[in-house]
Write a protein that holds these residues in place. Structure first.
Motif, PDB file in Angstrom:
ATOM      1  N   PHE A 199      20.517  12.014  -8.025  1.00 50.54           N
ATOM      2  CA  PHE A 199      19.703  13.196  -7.754  1.00 50.54           C
ATOM      3  C   PHE A 199      18.296  13.068  -8.323  1.00 50.54           C
ATOM      4  O   PHE A 199      17.382  13.711  -7.869  1.00 50.54           O
ATOM      5  CB  PHE A 199      20.349  14.442  -8.387  1.00 50.54           C
ATOM      6  N   LYS A 314      45.925  -6.282  11.005  1.00 49.76           N
ATOM      7  CA  LYS A 314      47.339  -6.644  11.110  1.00 49.76           C
ATOM      8  C   LYS A 314      47.650  -7.177  12.499  1.00 49.76           C
ATOM      9  O   LYS A 314      48.809  -7.360  12.855  1.00 49.76           O
ATOM     10  CB  LYS A 314      48.214  -5.408  10.840  1.00 49.76           C
TER      11      LYS A 314
ATOM     12  N   TYR B  26      28.130  19.287 -13.621  1.00 51.14           N
ATOM     13  CA  TYR B  26      26.716  19.201 -13.258  1.00 51.14           C
ATOM     14  C   TYR B  26      26.018  20.543 -13.428  1.00 51.14           C
ATOM     15  O   TYR B  26      26.624  21.601 -13.281  1.00 51.14           O
ATOM     16  CB  TYR B  26      26.571  18.733 -11.801  1.00 51.14           C
ATOM     17  N   ALA B  28      22.974  23.299 -12.258  1.00 52.77           N
ATOM     18  CA  ALA B  28      22.640  23.843 -10.945  1.00 52.77           C
ATOM     19  C   ALA B  28      21.712  22.917 -10.163  1.00 52.77           C
ATOM     20  O   ALA B  28      21.783  22.822  -8.950  1.00 52.77           O
ATOM     21  CB  ALA B  28      21.989  25.207 -11.108  1.00 52.77           C
ATOM     22  N   GLY B  30      21.824  19.814 -10.123  1.00 52.68           N
ATOM     23  CA  GLY B  30      22.482  18.569  -9.774  1.00 52.68           C
ATOM     24  C   GLY B  30      22.449  17.538 -10.895  1.00 52.68           C
ATOM     25  O   GLY B  30      23.014  16.470 -10.771  1.00 52.68           O
TER      26      GLY B  30
ATOM     27  N   LYS C 294      28.646  26.561   3.385  1.00 47.12           N
ATOM     28  CA  LYS C 294      28.027  25.277   3.719  1.00 47.12           C
ATOM     29  C   LYS C 294      26.501  25.394   3.852  1.00 47.12           C
ATOM     30  O   LYS C 294      25.793  24.403   3.944  1.00 47.12           O
ATOM     31  CB  LYS C 294      28.607  24.734   5.036  1.00 47.12           C
ATOM     32  N   ASN C 295      26.003  26.632   3.896  1.00 46.12           N
ATOM     33  CA  ASN C 295      24.561  26.791   4.047  1.00 46.12           C
ATOM     34  C   ASN C 295      23.826  26.689   2.721  1.00 46.12           C
ATOM     35  O   ASN C 295      22.602  26.583   2.688  1.00 46.12           O
ATOM     36  CB  ASN C 295      24.254  28.145   4.693  1.00 46.12           C
ATOM     37  N   LYS C 298      23.010  21.516  -1.136  1.00 40.86           N
ATOM     38  CA  LYS C 298      24.140  20.646  -1.458  1.00 40.86           C
ATOM     39  C   LYS C 298      24.446  20.618  -2.957  1.00 40.86           C
ATOM     40  O   LYS C 298      25.593  20.614  -3.360  1.00 40.86           O
ATOM     41  CB  LYS C 298      23.864  19.219  -0.970  1.00 40.86           C
ATOM     42  N   GLU C 299      23.390  20.646  -3.778  1.00 44.83           N
ATOM     43  CA  GLU C 299      23.611  20.616  -5.228  1.00 44.83           C
ATOM     44  C   GLU C 299      24.360  21.859  -5.681  1.00 44.83           C
ATOM     45  O   GLU C 299      25.215  21.801  -6.546  1.00 44.83           O
ATOM     46  CB  GLU C 299      22.283  20.538  -5.997  1.00 44.83           C
ATOM     47  N   GLU C 300      23.987  23.000  -5.064  1.00 40.69           N
ATOM     48  CA  GLU C 300      24.638  24.256  -5.427  1.00 40.69           C
ATOM     49  C   GLU C 300      26.110  24.206  -5.023  1.00 40.69           C
ATOM     50  O   GLU C 300      26.988  24.630  -5.763  1.00 40.69           O
ATOM     51  CB  GLU C 300      23.904  25.413  -4.732  1.00 40.69           C
ATOM     52  N   LEU C 302      27.907  21.585  -4.812  1.00 34.56           N
ATOM     53  CA  LEU C 302      28.568  20.690  -5.766  1.00 34.56           C
ATOM     54  C   LEU C 302      28.864  21.408  -7.072  1.00 34.56           C
ATOM     55  O   LEU C 302      29.946  21.308  -7.644  1.00 34.56           O
ATOM     56  CB  LEU C 302      27.654  19.502  -6.073  1.00 34.56           C
ATOM     57  N   ARG C 303      27.857  22.153  -7.522  1.00 33.41           N
ATOM     58  CA  ARG C 303      27.995  22.856  -8.792  1.00 33.41           C
ATOM     59  C   ARG C 303      29.172  23.832  -8.726  1.00 33.41           C
ATOM     60  O   ARG C 303      30.021  23.868  -9.606  1.00 33.41           O
ATOM     61  CB  ARG C 303      26.710  23.612  -9.123  1.00 33.41           C
ATOM     62  N   GLN C 305      31.639  23.768  -6.674  1.00 35.74           N
ATOM     63  CA  GLN C 305      32.893  23.016  -6.533  1.00 35.74           C
ATOM     64  C   GLN C 305      33.412  22.570  -7.901  1.00 35.74           C
ATOM     65  O   GLN C 305      34.584  22.728  -8.219  1.00 35.74           O
ATOM     66  CB  GLN C 305      32.619  21.811  -5.649  1.00 35.74           C
ATOM     67  N   PHE C 306      32.509  22.042  -8.713  1.00 36.26           N
ATOM     68  CA  PHE C 306      32.931  21.573 -10.034  1.00 36.26           C
ATOM     69  C   PHE C 306      33.350  22.738 -10.927  1.00 36.26           C
ATOM     70  O   PHE C 306      34.353  22.667 -11.622  1.00 36.26           O
ATOM     71  CB  PHE C 306      31.807  20.775 -10.697  1.00 36.26           C
ATOM     72  N   LYS C 310      37.128  23.197 -12.329  1.00 31.78           N
ATOM     73  CA  LYS C 310      37.345  23.154 -13.766  1.00 31.78           C
ATOM     74  C   LYS C 310      38.037  24.434 -14.247  1.00 31.78           C
ATOM     75  O   LYS C 310      38.989  24.377 -15.022  1.00 31.78           O
ATOM     76  CB  LYS C 310      35.993  22.987 -14.466  1.00 31.78           C
ATOM     77  N   LYS C 313      41.609  24.444 -13.189  1.00 30.09           N
ATOM     78  CA  LYS C 313      42.369  23.498 -13.999  1.00 30.09           C
ATOM     79  C   LYS C 313      42.694  24.129 -15.359  1.00 30.09           C
ATOM     80  O   LYS C 313      43.844  24.097 -15.813  1.00 30.09           O
ATOM     81  CB  LYS C 313      41.533  22.221 -14.181  1.00 30.09           C
ATOM     82  N   SER C 588      54.434   2.817  12.735  1.00 31.54           N
ATOM     83  CA  SER C 588      54.049   3.552  13.934  1.00 31.54           C
ATOM     84  C   SER C 588      54.355   2.682  15.141  1.00 31.54           C
ATOM     85  O   SER C 588      54.515   1.468  15.024  1.00 31.54           O
ATOM     86  CB  SER C 588      52.565   3.914  13.883  1.00 31.54           C
ATOM     87  N   GLN C 597      51.948  -0.309   8.358  1.00 27.55           N
ATOM     88  CA  GLN C 597      50.829  -0.197   7.426  1.00 27.55           C
ATOM     89  C   GLN C 597      51.465   0.035   6.069  1.00 27.55           C
ATOM     90  O   GLN C 597      51.977   1.115   5.794  1.00 27.55           O
ATOM     91  CB  GLN C 597      49.944   0.990   7.797  1.00 27.55           C
ATOM     92  N   GLU C 599      50.397   0.264   3.001  1.00 27.56           N
ATOM     93  CA  GLU C 599      49.684   0.834   1.862  1.00 27.56           C
ATOM     94  C   GLU C 599      50.376   2.044   1.226  1.00 27.56           C
ATOM     95  O   GLU C 599      50.291   2.249   0.029  1.00 27.56           O
ATOM     96  CB  GLU C 599      48.256   1.218   2.248  1.00 27.56           C
TER      97      GLU C 599
END
Lengths: 413, 298, 627
Positions: A199, A314, B26, B28, B30, C294-295, C298-300, C302-303, C305-306, C310, C313, C588, C597, C599
């Protein structure tokens, strides 16, 4: 210079005389047996641009100096001039064939402190020359360490992983550097490094201590540069410059590290040097052989590398041995159990977008998906979703790309 | 190994913010919220610790882990001890060290290593991580090596020692971004300074080595649960450093400013294009040319 | 020089570990080789571990091998004190108390989670083994076993990770999909008719909420079994066991019955979870995040979300601790909280913050922690007749030895008993330095013959049967009568019962099994019982059950790029069925061909019969955290 009007209020630096001790921008070139690593050309390009501005702004005549260590690589030295260097200092020795941190550090440090070498290309500054003003290294597995040890030897500062550079005159007030006074530092290299979070940009400066308690000069101002950031200049054989030979001398300890062997691990697939990557997945299944050819054609048109999703490796579909051994190989797999790519353009053809795949391509610049199913998860992972069967979309797209090609090339000029 | 000098090994580690999901926090804008994000032994420091541990399991090395930092940095030492079964832990902590860039940090670490068993003369191998994940950039290791006068071996992915000849034989991974990857095999006399590549994995390939590994691991767990018993804290004076060479006075570089990187990349909100519509395909092709011509810079 | 050891044990499950411990107890050097990153990471069980008190003969119980520390350290979950069988039909349930069957010839039976249990076993066994110059080597996968041409009794063991080494005696404890058995061809791969497939989920549930819901105390626990419509017409049933602060909920079905009428394993477990009684068992308060706008920049986003992650949790952890006496004690001792009330208030305030600031909703749902699968050998159908080969002894699942009689499913304790017998046989061979088949293998085989478990695998136990008859006393005779009239008559009096079982045992267990282990028993009869006599049970919510993909995403894998399984015939009927029967959807169908597959593979071995099947290389593949 409009800024000069302000400078009356600013305590001027007592460094005017010292300033002439540090001249030129030295670029430490990396190469593999004479073949330059791309970042070397990128560094030269940026060095050229910076010094052109610098010399115009400060009415000076400082040089871009490429520093080449190697064995029988004189051709490379000439190339360095074609790519923007004013001069090349060439240290030739069989001992320098491969980069070894210890001996390279010794040689580069000696070169950096050698005024005589500069006489050849810059006689006017040679008498007062003590060290380079600036120095560039590559931020890769050789340059990162080399820049560190050279700066430890030259006792100066270093910023690593730089992706933007500006040279300017800055008024600095710093608790220690200036003892809280505002002092103008001229010709300061502002070194921008992207922060770990992605950032932020942190600007690093390498500044002399002008604190009267403990004055100390810190030159060269140096940095390591992220590969792939700066544009190299076009190769121009009309550029002229001088190649200065330097004969290194080694102490016994300098050669303590011995290279016993080198093994090149060449990946069959080179994703990194292509601007675009095109991957295909199970969407090829209706006519695998034909569809892979379509993908190859599109890749050819865009000079793109070809990747695949894991299931393809594969070999789930019967195709000719040639196609199978070229494309359906683990080396091409993009995703968690394969490679991670970050091209400017990523085109996913017939890939539904399993998480495992997304991990491998999510850092890409622009993502296009070609898929008939609008509900496929790839829809949420792309910037452009072309809805349709690849059998129909890809030929149309190739045709259209070809049609637009000349127009684009003209407009680029 | 009777009659043979023992092997003194140092590991230089760093306490770093934990960037793993769910632990990192983070602000605000970022940027990293350092107060909210807990700190751990940096992942590269952890790998360096593992590399040192290899020398313990294979060669019976005596290991000292050192770090420069505030008192809470002892957490990094404890975690490193857990990984390498360190015999001693060193914390170099002083206000004078604050604000150090890599060159000044290297000076402090050199002084720290002189305080370890045998001093600089008695040191055989020093390990450091590839780089720290919170800002420093892999410079501290090589600069410390240079100040110690030890050959610096970077990007080491594998190593073995010859205790009789007192040499190290190592494999290094040199990766010149997309140009080529080379595995280089080198030999150097001890002492040497090794920075470990992130892909380093110690390899113990006999049952007996694995059993020894198990024993040392257990010892490591026991020791690290009483790590304070192994901890020594040094200040600048005790280390005998020149105050002019450490902290702010010893740092050539400063952070001038921090700013947001202008965001060019849009979030992925896909625009849906009809693959059967020639006009749409025309637009798609134009977009592709635009991107590849570099009009959109990542 | 090639390293040589007296005894090498392959596989660090509870059987292998018991062998290691028991050898160390007898002063013998032994090395245990485990493919997982540590013992316990590859193991799954239902699971209840029993300590048995047989009426004749002797078994080696867990406390015989590990001492009374087992009970004081308590690496188990809960002592099971209540054992119920539920017949289900839609929302009706008819319950029978089977506690007596649980107690049958048992000192106790406790619920266990294999990772925790085997970690404890490994700690104990490893410590003892180290004193004898041996120990546990994890992350190593045995690839082949050979013998010195001049010394028949020295096995050469090759692995994917280490230099080859030698062993005088080998104990193969590498599970139901034993590669050692396959490498040596000591037995055939097991076939569907010999196996059961078990699929289980671990459900998070705070301790005291569970105790109240199940009517149990801190030191007791409950086991609930299910048959009827939840089986989707398969032979087998479901179970819910109480752990310390989680539930084990799963299903076990006869593999043959799954082959006849393929159902996806996760559908079977989902059906159990959707039964109203089970839904009510597993329910808890769950935080549901609000979609982030979503409007926003992006940083907001993220903030937020974290911040939300937290807080949720913290809320979850604190609440979980609050509902446990030890949890509250720990929090108060840490000095962060003054009283129980203080903790409760904090939980509440976080919840309010989440609700008011971030529009988080709190709903009734359930929390799944882990999805797992295992193939279980039915000892009465597949126990090895000759459980040895040269100087190798096979124990537990590797020898196909497990008890599988109606609701009586015992594997862990059988493996431990086998292991103790194998250890004793090896110790005896070390003392004499004779490792021949005659001296080592046959002795072990005889010891197994004497095990009460072996008898259980061969004969019907009339006393155990009677417990069922007694428990089902209230069941109207006509429901059972139509189908089992003859059997009932025979069983109604002690004398006749003795005669009948004697006769049955002469006929052979195997021939009688299809009669009892039938859809009648597991499906029709329970449904009829529930329909006619069942009480209505309703659930207040619909559990939001994760998809297989979501379940896999939660598992911990160390991906190996090289597949440990190779499909031999991608067009075979068997392989086509695997598309449905693989618990993690690894197969499959593409153009009539089965594609693998690997994995997501959890190494259960469902597909082992007709594939080239190996365990993944050392440390690779899945690592269970509960198991």
């Amino acid at each position: 210079m409009s800024e000069q009007s302000q400078s009356t209020q600013i305590q001027n630096a007592p460094s005017a005389s010292e300033d002439c001790s540090y001249r030129h921008l030295y670029v430490v070139i990396e190469h593999d047996d004479g073949k330059p690593v791309p970042v070397s050309l990128e560094m030269l390009g940026e060095a050229r641009r910076q010094m052109d501005i610098f010399n115009a702004k400060y009415s000076s005549n400082e040089k871009v100096v490429a520093v080449v260590l190697g064995n029988n690589v004189r051709n490379l030295c000439e190339e360095m001039i074609y790519y923007g260097a004013d001069a090349v200092i060439y240290a030739a020795s069989p001992e320098l064939q491969y980069s070894r941190n210890l001996v390279d550090t010794k040689v580069i440090s000696k070169i950096a402190r050698n005024a005589d070498l500069t006489r050849n290309f810059s006689p006017e500054y040679a008498d007062s020359f003590k060290k380079p003003r600036y120095m560039f290294f590559a931020a890769d597995s050789i340059g990162r360490h080399l820049s560190s040890t050279v700066m430890a030897e030259l006792e100066s500062g270093l910023a690593s992983d730089i992706n933007k550079l500006v040279i300017s005159d800055l008024d600095i007030r710093h608790e220690h550097k200036t003892k809280g006074q505002t002092i103008r530092y001229e010709k300061t290299l502002e070194m921008y490094r992207p922060d770990f979070s992605g950032f932020l940009w942190t600007t690093i400066l390498c500044l002399d201590n002008r604190n009267p308690v403990a004055p100390k000069e810190f030159h060269p101002q140096s940095c390591s540069i992220i590969p792939g950031v700066f544009e190299p200049l076009g190769r121009d054989t009309s550029r002229k410059g001088s190649i200065v030979d330097y004969t290194p001398e080694f102490g016994e300890h300098d050669l303590a590290v011995k290279v016993l062997g080198r093994q090149v691990i060449k990946s069959v697939v080179d994703f990194e040097s292509h601007k675009a990557v095109i991957s295909f997945g199970r969407g090829i299944k209706e006519s695998p052989e034909e569809n892979i050819k379509l993908v190859a054609e599109l890749a050819d048109e865009l000079d793109a590398a070809v990747g695949i999703s894991l299931p393809i490796s594969k070999k789930p579909y019967p195709v000719s041995e040639a196609t199978s051994s070229t494309y359906m190989i683990p080396d091409r797999v993009i995703g968690t159990s394969g490679r991670k790519v970050a091209p400017m353009l990523y085109i996913a053809v017939g890939i539904s977008g399993a998480v495992q795949h997304i991990v491998g391509m999510k850092e890409s610049g622009f993502v296009i998906a070609i898929n008939p199913d609008e509900e496929a998860p790839i829809r949420g992972e792309c910037d452009m979703f072309i809805k349709g069967r690849m059998e129909e979309v890809v030929p149309l797209l190739v045709q259209e790309l070809k049609k637009q090609r000349p127009a684009m090339q003209v407009s680029n000029r | 190994m009777i009659g043979m000098r023992s092997l003194n090994v140092a590991v230089i580690v760093k306490l770093e913010p934990d960037f793993s999901e769910g632990n990192v926090s983070y602000n605000a804008d970022g940027t990293l919220n350092r107060a909210e994000t807990k700190s751990i032994l940096g992942p590269h420091s952890a790998i360096a610790s593992l590399a040192a541990f290899y020398s313990k399991v294979r060669y019976g090395a005596r290991i000292t882990v050192g770090t420069m930092g505030p008192p809470i940095a002892d957490a990094a030492l404890q975690q490193a001890q857990m990984l390498c079964d360190a015999d001693e832990l060193h914390l170099y902590s002083d206000r004078l060290f604050a604000g150090a860039d890599t060159l000044a940090t290297a000076e402090t670490l050199k002084a720290g290593i002189s305080k370890m068993q045998g001093g600089i003369e008695g040191m055989d191998l020093v390990f450091s991580g590839h780089r720290a994940s919170d800002g420093e950039t892999g410079q501290t290791g090589p600069q410390t090596a240079w100040k110690l006068g030890f050959p610096f071996l970077g990007n080491v992915i594998d190593y073995n020692l010859d205790l009789e000849r007192r040499t190290i034989r190592a494999k290094r991974l040199i990766s010149l971004q997309g140009f080529y990857d080379i595995v280089e095999e080198i030999e150097a006399p001890l002492p040497a300074f090794v920075s470990v590549d992130p892909s380093y994995q110690p390899n113990f390939n006999t049952v007996s080595q694995r059993l020894a590994l198990g024993r040392y691991r257990k010892e490591a767990a026991e020791r690290s649960s009483n790590y304070k018993q192994y901890l020594k804290v040094f200040n600048a004076q005790q280390m005998g450093v020149d105050p002019k060479l450490v902290g702010l006075p010893g740092s050539p570089t400063i952070v001038y400013k921090v700013e947001k990187i202008p965001k060019a990349k849009a979030s992925r909100k896909s625009e849906v294009i009809d693959g059967a519509n020639p006009e749409h395909i025309r637009l798609a092709a134009a977009k592709i040319h635009e991107i590849l011509s570099g009009a959109v810079v990542k | 020089m090639v390293e040589r050891f007296d005894a090498v044990i392959i596989g660090g499950g509870s059987a292998g570990l018991a062998a290691l411990k028991q050898l160390a107890n007898q002063g013998k050097q032994a090395v245990l080789i485990e493919a997982g990153t540590s013992p316990g990471t590859k193991n799954v069980s239902g699971g209840i571990l029993y300590s048995k008190k047989p009426k004749d003969g002797k078994v080696y119980n867990v406390e015989d091998v590990y001492g009374q520390d087992f009970l004081s350290d308590a690496p188990f979950e809960r002592m099971i004190t209540k054992y119920m069988l539920h017949a289900t039909s839609k929302d009706k349930i008819f319950s029978i108390d089977l506690t007596a069957a649980h107690h049958y010839q048992a000192n106790y039976g406790c619920s266990v989670l294999m990772n925790k249990l085997n970690s404890w076993f490994a700690k104990e066994a490893g410590q003892s083994a180290e004193k004898q110059g041996g120990g546990i080597v994890s992350g190593v996968h045995v690839r082949s076993i050979g013998w010195k041409s001049n010394e028949e009794s020295i096995a050469i063991i090759e692995t994917d990770e280490l230099e080859p080494f030698e062993a005088k005696a080998v104990i193969a404890a590498d599970g139901v999909n034993s590669e050692v058995a396959e490498l040596t061809q000591a037995r055939d791969k097991f076939s569907p008719h010999q196996l059961y497939q078990g699929v289980k989920v671990i459900v998070k549930l705070p301790e005291q909420i569970m105790e109240e819901r199940f009517g149990i105390e801190y030191d007791s626990g409950a086991a609930h079994l299910f048959a009827g419509d939840v089986t989707l017409n398969h032979i087998g049933g479901g179970f819910v066991y109480t752990n310390r602060d989680s539930l084990s909920a799963g299903v076990v079905y006869h593999y043959d019955s799954l082959m006849r009428n393929p159902s996806e394993p996760h559908t079977l477990v989902d059906t159990l979870l959707q039964n109203p009684m089970v839904s009510e068992f597993i329910k808890d308060e769950v935080a549901v995040k609000q979609e982030i706008d979503k409007n926003l920049p992006k940083e907001e986003q993220l903030r937020i979300q974290f911040a939300v992650s937290k807080l949720i949790k913290t809320w979850g952890e604190l609440r979980h601790a609050y509902y446990s006496a030890n949890g509250r004690k720990g929090l108060i001792e840490s000095g962060k909280y003054k009283s129980d009330e203080d903790i409760r208030a904090r939980v509440e305030s976080i919840k309010q913050e989440l609700e008011s600031k971030y529009s988080t909703r709190f709903v009734t749902d359930y929390v799944e922690l882990e999805y797992s699968a295992k193939i279980i050998p039915d000892g009465k159908r597949c126990a090895m007749r000759q459980p040895y080969y040269k100087n190798i002894l096979f124990v537990g699942d590797a020898a196909g030895r497990g008890i599988f009689i109606g609701p009586r499913i015992e594997g862990i304790n059988v493996g431990i008993d086998d292991a103790a017998r194998a250890a004793e046989s090896v110790a005896r061979a070390i003392d004499r330095n004779v490792f021949s088949e005659d001296y080592l293998g046959q002795y072990y085989s005889q010891s197994l013959e004497a095990s009460p478990y072996t008898k259980d695998m061969r004969e019907i136990d009339k006393d155990y049967l009677k417990i069922f008859l007694d428990a089902a006393k209230e069941v109207p005779r006509d429901i059972i009568g139509q189908r089992y009239g003859m059997v009932l008559k025979l069983m109604s009096s002690g004398t006749l019962r003795g005669l009948a079982i004697g006769f049955a045992n002469i006929l052979g267990f195997e021939r009688l099994l299809p009669l009892v282990e039938s859809e009648e028993t597991y499906v029709q009869v329970p449904i009829e019982l529930a329909d006619r006599l069942g009480k209505q049970v309703t659930s207040t919510y619909n559990p939001s059950i994760p998809t297989v993909a979501q379940r896999i995403a939660k598992l911990k894998y160390n991906d190996d790029r090289i597949s440990h399984i190779k499909v031999l015939d991608p067009q075979s009927d068997f392989m086509k069925k695997m598309v449905k029967l693989c618990p993690t959807n690894c197969y499959s169908l593409e153009d009539q061909s089965v594609v693998l597959q690997h994995e997501a593979c959890v190494e259960c071995g469902t597909c082992a019969k007709e594939t080239d099947w190996h365990h993944p290389r050392g440390e690779m593949g899945v690592s269970y955290q509960y198991g």
